[in-house]
Design a protein around this motif. Structure first.
Motif, PDB file in Angstrom:
ATOM      1  N   ALA A  70       0.831  -1.214   0.000  1.00 52.08           N
ATOM      2  CA  ALA A  70       0.000   0.000   0.000  1.00 52.08           C
ATOM      3  C   ALA A  70       0.863   1.260   0.000  1.00 52.08           C
ATOM      4  CB  ALA A  70      -0.909  -0.003   1.227  1.00 52.08           C
ATOM      5  N   HIS A  71       0.336   2.319  -0.589  1.00 50.44           N
ATOM      6  CA  HIS A  71       0.996   3.632  -0.593  1.00 50.44           C
ATOM      7  C   HIS A  71       0.392   4.463   0.542  1.00 50.44           C
ATOM      8  CE1 HIS A  71       2.918   2.735  -4.422  1.00 50.44           C
ATOM      9  NE2 HIS A  71       1.736   2.348  -4.883  1.00 50.44           N
ATOM     10  N   TYR A  72       1.077   4.503   1.657  1.00 50.29           N
ATOM     11  CA  TYR A  72       0.476   5.074   2.870  1.00 50.29           C
ATOM     12  C   TYR A  72       0.410   6.597   2.838  1.00 50.29           C
ATOM     13  CZ  TYR A  72       0.428   0.448   4.919  1.00 50.29           C
ATOM     14  OH  TYR A  72       0.161  -0.873   5.167  1.00 50.29           O
ATOM     15  N   TYR A  84      -3.274  11.497   3.220  1.00 48.25           N
ATOM     16  CA  TYR A  84      -4.087  12.540   2.594  1.00 48.25           C
ATOM     17  C   TYR A  84      -5.568  12.343   2.937  1.00 48.25           C
ATOM     18  CZ  TYR A  84       0.052  13.334  -0.353  1.00 48.25           C
ATOM     19  OH  TYR A  84       1.323  13.596  -0.810  1.00 48.25           O
ATOM     20  N   GLY A  85      -6.005  11.081   2.862  1.00 51.82           N
ATOM     21  CA  GLY A  85      -7.407  10.779   3.171  1.00 51.82           C
ATOM     22  C   GLY A  85      -7.758  11.105   4.610  1.00 51.82           C
ATOM     23  N   PHE A 129      -8.369   9.146  -2.334  1.00 49.85           N
ATOM     24  CA  PHE A 129      -6.978   8.950  -1.928  1.00 49.85           C
ATOM     25  C   PHE A 129      -6.780   7.645  -1.167  1.00 49.85           C
ATOM     26  CE2 PHE A 129      -6.606  13.688  -2.341  1.00 49.85           C
ATOM     27  CZ  PHE A 129      -5.619  13.664  -3.316  1.00 49.85           C
ATOM     28  N   THR A 130      -7.789   7.264  -0.363  1.00 44.48           N
ATOM     29  CA  THR A 130      -7.658   6.044   0.424  1.00 44.48           C
ATOM     30  C   THR A 130      -7.569   4.814  -0.451  1.00 44.48           C
ATOM     31  OG1 THR A 130      -8.868   7.057   2.262  1.00 44.48           O
ATOM     32  CG2 THR A 130      -8.700   4.662   2.247  1.00 44.48           C
ATOM     33  N   PHE A 131      -8.331   4.795  -1.546  1.00 41.84           N
ATOM     34  CA  PHE A 131      -8.374   3.611  -2.418  1.00 41.84           C
ATOM     35  C   PHE A 131      -7.485   3.773  -3.648  1.00 41.84           C
ATOM     36  CE2 PHE A 131     -12.233   3.196   0.057  1.00 41.84           C
ATOM     37  CZ  PHE A 131     -12.210   1.851   0.386  1.00 41.84           C
TER      38      PHE A 131
END
Length: 266
Positions: free
Chosen positions: A67-69, A74-75, A263-265
């Motif tokens: 994952a790109h944390y 941002y989320g 941003f989360t997904f």
């Protein structure tokens, strides 16, 4: 002003029950308990409760590792920003009830309510944030609760509009379309009731008393009293000069939510 204190023993019990239910739902989201196997003697306790998973745990671990944390940050930041817009919108809704309402008591009560929603079931935090604010600012709790109902109606309408546009642009199963129709109809009925309560309170309360006639008289009288005091929190619906501010904060709020999900997904 200091927020009110609850009796500690009942509150501890409610918190304990809420934490237990939260942990139970989290457990049931990840694992499938084999109760029949446990009582039948075919499986041990650990295997019965943790032997069958509902999700692919190795796949989940790999996804989390890749994952790109920074997008997640941002989320989260957008969700935190949305709290300020939501608190300000609630403050605008509260102005007809208490014109000198300050921002930070509203913000504090709102976030306490959100915290309680994560602990207690049935969204009890929505009722308790009205209680907290009523005690802290010495305003009617029923009127504060009415503004929360208006707030939720606005949120539901904005979501229905977004879903309606999405369903119009993209193909969806019929059951989703039908569900959206039924939810919209229920919201319109609620709006009609709120408008009737605002325009002609006596007639609406008389009609409500007839609907509640099968209930015991004591309960009916109590509900009528609550709805009667509840109506003062609907005064914001008369104040057209606040409509633009409410609309603007709703657009900002929903934009934060949409971007946060994006941003989360991502």
């Amino acid at each position: 002003k200091r927020l009110p204190q609850f009796d500690r023993a009942p509150m501890k019990l409610r918190i304990a029950i809420g934490v237990f239910l939260s942990l139970l739902f989290i457990y049931l989201s990840f694992w499938k308990p084999d109760i029949a196997g446990l009582f039948g003697g075919g499986t041990g306790i650990a295997e019965a409760f943790f032997g069958q998973t509902r999700i692919d745990l190795p796949g989940l671990g790999q996804t989390l590792a890749e994952a790109h944390y920074h997008y997640l940050l941002y989320g989260i930041a957008l969700l935190l920003i949305s709290l300020f817009f939501r608190a300000q919108r609630w403050r605008i809704l509260l102005r007809p009830v208490y014109s000198e309402i300050h921002y930070w008591p509203v913000y504090s009560a709102m976030n306490i309510g959100y915290m309680i929603n994560n602990i207690l079931p049935l969204r009890m935090g929505e009722i308790l944030r009205a209680y907290f604010l009523g005690k802290a600012e010495n305003i009617s709790k029923s009127s504060a609760l009415a503004t929360i109902v208006v707030e939720r109606v606005i949120d539901t309408l904005s979501v229905l509009i977004l879903l309606g546009v999405t369903i119009f642009l993209f193909p969806f199963p019929d059951w989703i379309r039908n569900g959206l129709f039924y939810i919209g109809a229920a919201v319109l009925l609620l709006i009609a009731f709120l408008i009737a309560l605002l325009v002609n309170k006596d007639w609406t309360l008389h009609l409500l008393r007839k609907v509640l006639k099968p209930l015991p008289q004591k309960i009916t009288d109590r509900l009528i009293d609550i709805v009667s005091s509840f109506s003062s929190g609907l005064e914001i619906m008369r104040s057209s000069r606040h409509y633009l501010a409410i609309l603007g904060h709703t657009v900002l709020l929903q934009s934060c939510y949409i971007l946060s999900v994006f941003f989360t997904f991502k």
